[in-house]
Enzyme design. Sequence first.
Site, mmCIF file in Angstrom:
data_model
loop_
_atom_site.group_PDB
_atom_site.id
_atom_site.type_symbol
_atom_site.label_atom_id
_atom_site.label_comp_id
_atom_site.label_asym_id
_atom_site.label_seq_id
_atom_site.Cartn_x
_atom_site.Cartn_y
_atom_site.Cartn_z
ATOM 1 N N GLU A 161 0.945 -1.133 -0.072
ATOM 2 C CA GLU A 161 -0.065 -0.080 -0.034
ATOM 3 C C GLU A 161 0.967 1.283 -0.027
ATOM 4 O OE1 GLU A 161 -3.387 0.874 -0.333
ATOM 5 O OE2 GLU A 161 -2.402 2.825 -0.313
ATOM 6 N N GLY A 196 -7.182 0.801 3.052
ATOM 7 C CA GLY A 196 -8.604 0.948 2.901
ATOM 8 C C GLY A 196 -8.963 1.570 1.744
ATOM 9 N N GLY A 197 -7.782 2.391 1.032
ATOM 10 C CA GLY A 197 -8.006 3.294 -0.232
ATOM 11 C C GLY A 197 -9.362 4.269 -0.327
ATOM 12 N N THR A 198 -9.730 4.408 -1.460
ATOM 13 C CA THR A 198 -10.702 5.658 -1.602
ATOM 14 C C THR A 198 -11.955 5.383 -0.738
ATOM 15 O OG1 THR A 198 -10.119 5.332 -4.082
ATOM 16 C CG2 THR A 198 -11.938 6.713 -3.546
ATOM 17 N N CYS A 199 -12.793 3.967 -0.668
ATOM 18 C CA CYS A 199 -13.949 4.006 -0.161
ATOM 19 C C CYS A 199 -13.790 4.407 1.327
ATOM 20 C CB CYS A 199 -14.833 2.613 -0.402
ATOM 21 S SG CYS A 199 -15.986 2.388 0.678
ATOM 22 N N HIS A 246 -46.055 -4.195 6.283
ATOM 23 C CA HIS A 246 -46.780 -2.973 6.503
ATOM 24 C C HIS A 246 -46.161 -2.183 7.896
ATOM 25 C CE1 HIS A 246 -49.648 0.314 6.566
ATOM 26 N NE2 HIS A 246 -49.845 -0.044 7.677
HETATM 27 C C1 LIG Z 1 -16.373 11.006 -3.069
HETATM 28 C C2 LIG Z 1 -16.516 9.398 -3.346
HETATM 29 C C3 LIG Z 1 -17.795 8.796 -3.033
HETATM 30 C C4 LIG Z 1 -17.893 7.492 -3.285
HETATM 31 N N1 LIG Z 1 -19.094 6.932 -2.814
HETATM 32 C C5 LIG Z 1 -19.171 5.572 -3.074
HETATM 33 C C6 LIG Z 1 -20.543 5.043 -2.271
HETATM 34 O O1 LIG Z 1 -21.554 5.374 -1.833
HETATM 35 N N2 LIG Z 1 -20.669 3.485 -2.887
HETATM 36 C C7 LIG Z 1 -19.831 2.859 -3.553
HETATM 37 O O2 LIG Z 1 -20.072 1.857 -3.942
HETATM 38 N N3 LIG Z 1 -18.730 3.471 -4.279
HETATM 39 C C8 LIG Z 1 -18.606 4.609 -3.937
HETATM 40 N N4 LIG Z 1 -17.456 5.398 -4.257
HETATM 41 C C9 LIG Z 1 -16.518 4.567 -5.253
HETATM 42 C C10 LIG Z 1 -15.569 3.449 -4.391
HETATM 43 O O3 LIG Z 1 -15.179 4.518 -3.420
HETATM 44 C C11 LIG Z 1 -14.480 3.054 -5.145
HETATM 45 O O4 LIG Z 1 -15.166 2.386 -6.350
HETATM 46 C C12 LIG Z 1 -13.665 1.984 -4.511
HETATM 47 O O5 LIG Z 1 -13.057 2.596 -3.414
HETATM 48 C C13 LIG Z 1 -12.865 1.226 -5.451
HETATM 49 O O6 LIG Z 1 -12.126 0.596 -4.823
HETATM 50 P P1 LIG Z 1 -10.715 -0.296 -5.573
HETATM 51 O O7 LIG Z 1 -10.787 -1.522 -4.701
HETATM 52 O O8 LIG Z 1 -10.829 -0.319 -6.820
HETATM 53 O O9 LIG Z 1 -9.513 0.753 -4.966
HETATM 54 P P2 LIG Z 1 -9.333 2.110 -4.038
HETATM 55 O O10 LIG Z 1 -10.064 2.051 -2.974
HETATM 56 O O11 LIG Z 1 -9.303 3.150 -4.909
HETATM 57 O O12 LIG Z 1 -7.966 1.841 -3.587
HETATM 58 C C14 LIG Z 1 -6.741 1.522 -4.266
HETATM 59 C C15 LIG Z 1 -5.636 1.714 -3.317
HETATM 60 O O13 LIG Z 1 -4.282 1.602 -4.033
HETATM 61 C C16 LIG Z 1 -3.420 2.124 -3.428
HETATM 62 N N5 LIG Z 1 -2.319 2.358 -4.622
HETATM 63 C C17 LIG Z 1 -2.391 2.918 -5.733
HETATM 64 N N6 LIG Z 1 -1.330 2.791 -6.447
HETATM 65 C C18 LIG Z 1 -0.405 2.219 -5.731
HETATM 66 C C19 LIG Z 1 1.015 1.814 -6.043
HETATM 67 N N7 LIG Z 1 1.530 1.904 -7.242
HETATM 68 N N8 LIG Z 1 1.649 1.000 -4.981
HETATM 69 C C20 LIG Z 1 0.983 0.607 -4.012
HETATM 70 N N9 LIG Z 1 -0.171 1.051 -3.719
HETATM 71 C C21 LIG Z 1 -1.079 1.781 -4.605
HETATM 72 C C22 LIG Z 1 -3.905 3.316 -3.206
HETATM 73 O O14 LIG Z 1 -3.336 4.115 -2.070
HETATM 74 C C23 LIG Z 1 -5.240 2.652 -2.791
HETATM 75 O O15 LIG Z 1 -5.135 2.591 -1.204
HETATM 76 C C24 LIG Z 1 -17.059 6.753 -4.230
HETATM 77 C C25 LIG Z 1 -15.925 7.372 -4.608
HETATM 78 C C26 LIG Z 1 -15.783 8.731 -4.240
HETATM 79 C C27 LIG Z 1 -14.385 9.424 -4.945
#
Ligand SMILES: Cc1cc2nc3c(=O)[nH]c(=O)nc-3n(C[C@H](O)[C@H](O)[C@H](O)COP(=O)(O)OP(=O)(O)OC[C@H]3O[C@@H](n4cnc5c(N)ncnc54)[C@H](O)[C@@H]3O)c2cc1C
Length: 469
Positions: A34, A39-42, A441
């Site tokens: 990482e 935990g990434g974006t979500c 209901h």
């Molecule tokens: C504002 C917002 C609201 C959202 N709301 C919702 C919602 O309500 N419901 C829903 O289903 N989805 C929602 N989403 C979308 C959801 O967050 C994403 O679809 C989901 O997090 C994607 O997950 P992922 O597994 O693809 O990777 P991500 O969660 O994006 O994680 C990728 C990880 O990889 C790491 N990484 C990247 N490049 C490298 C590298 N070269 N080396 C090592 N690590 C790296 C990053 O740091 C990150 O931690 C929302 C998105 C946003 C921006």
Amino acid sequence: MTKAYDAIIIGTGQAGPSLAVRLAGSGRKVAVIERKLFGGTCVNTGCIPTKTMVASAYAAHLARRAGEYGVDIGGPVSVDMKRVKSRKDAISGQSRTGVESWLRGTKNLTVYQGRRRFESASEISVGAERLTAPEIFINVGGRAVVPAMPGIDQVPYLTNSSMMAVDFLPRHLVIVGGSYIGLEFGQMFRRFGSEVTIIEMASRLISREDEDVSATVREILEAEGVHIRLDAKCIALSKPGHDIAAGVDCTDGPPTIVGSHLLLAVGRRPNTDDLGLEKAGVEVDKRGYVMVDDQLRTSIPGIWALGDCNGRGAFTHTSYNDYEIVAANLLDGGSRRVSDRIQAYALYIDPPLGRCGWTDAQVISSGRRALVGKRPMTRVGRAVEKGETQGFMKIVVDADTREILGGAILGVGGDEVIHCVLDVMYSKAPYTTLQRAMHIHPTVAELVPPILGELQPLVDARAGAGSAA
Ligand SMILES: Cc1cc2nc3c(=O)[nH]c(=O)nc-3n(C[C@H](O)[C@H](O)[C@H](O)COP(=O)(O)OP(=O)(O)OC[C@H]3O[C@@H](n4cnc5c(N)ncnc54)[C@H](O)[C@@H]3O)c2cc1C
């Protein structure tokens, strides 16, 4: 120095951690990498923090409406943005540390932190360190697009990531992008007390949705005082004094919108540009998404791509479902495919939109003979009791096969209720199974069966006739 593993996972988004733990449990020696926040974006800048803030905004909205329910608040409602942010930080932080400690506490699993790149199809590097494995899983997610619009380099701007640090009330938040992320932030900050203007290039909000959905969402937002500017194809940014100006002189209305803060919400791009994929020979499409087959295998044997970076979904649940597909096929002798899943998602404005299957436009272009059942939320008892009657429920079925083709529930509880439609679609049962079900209901879901008893021919709203409901 080279360290050999059985499997390497790059990124800890919504697929990587679960897959890592399953692979480690199968006896494989696993490395997880990482580069930033576990935990990434979500967890950190997407679903969890935004829905936490949506909940604060809902509380403020309901408090302002308290008198309608016979409740006295005893003074004006005000929002303390520092406390909104700390609540959000606590919930998101708990999730982040939960992912990290889960991974670090798993046997057979080693966690690496830092940005990693491919050196070959089986080798990953960072600095002098090298990791090799016969199985590599890419789960690197995406980030906000910063569009090349005139003046973008002259003005400060926010994205969904930097919004997470906002602990003050913007006087006037100008949002470029009238899709899911822009609308959620827009309504939320309006409810916190900001003036909000949403600028959208298309002729309607969330233009991938049906026209009735777009129009009702617009009504909901405008009723709360959100300003909406559509057809803004020529946005130019500038910085007069302390303010930020967005020139939209190609649209009706004032040619310039002047605000205090600017949020860009115009889409996402995959984090694949700095991953060294070319050294591994992994193919990407012209937008940078890793090309995968129906089982998420890339062009190079032994490398898979999961989550947003493969362009096959843009949601937490699609990423998690990618994990389930890969794990089932690799570890359980399954043959699960991406094409087995049914499109489903929610838009978390209030009231929320729950969606599954095809839109009306997709049904019409498929050429199928279809029927639609539709009911405004003003005719849903539970919504009336709660005093939340905006929106409607709609289900479309195939007139010949009796399959359910799609549904949209824009109304209180819509994000939950849509699952009773979705699950019948997965079961491949005819719509009459749902029509004959006895629901509890008083709920919003109790109106789903009767809607299916009031079906009318679906007509093309784009032909100006409106949806037949
Ligand atoms: C504002 C917002 C609201 C959202 N709301 C919702 C919602 O309500 N419901 C829903 O289903 N989805 C929602 N989403 C979308 C959801 O967050 C994403 O679809 C989901 O997090 C994607 O997950 P992922 O597994 O693809 O990777 P991500 O969660 O994006 O994680 C990728 C990880 O990889 C790491 N990484 C990247 N490049 C490298 C590298 N070269 N080396 C090592 N690590 C790296 C990053 O740091 C990150 O931690 C929302 C998105 C946003 C921006």
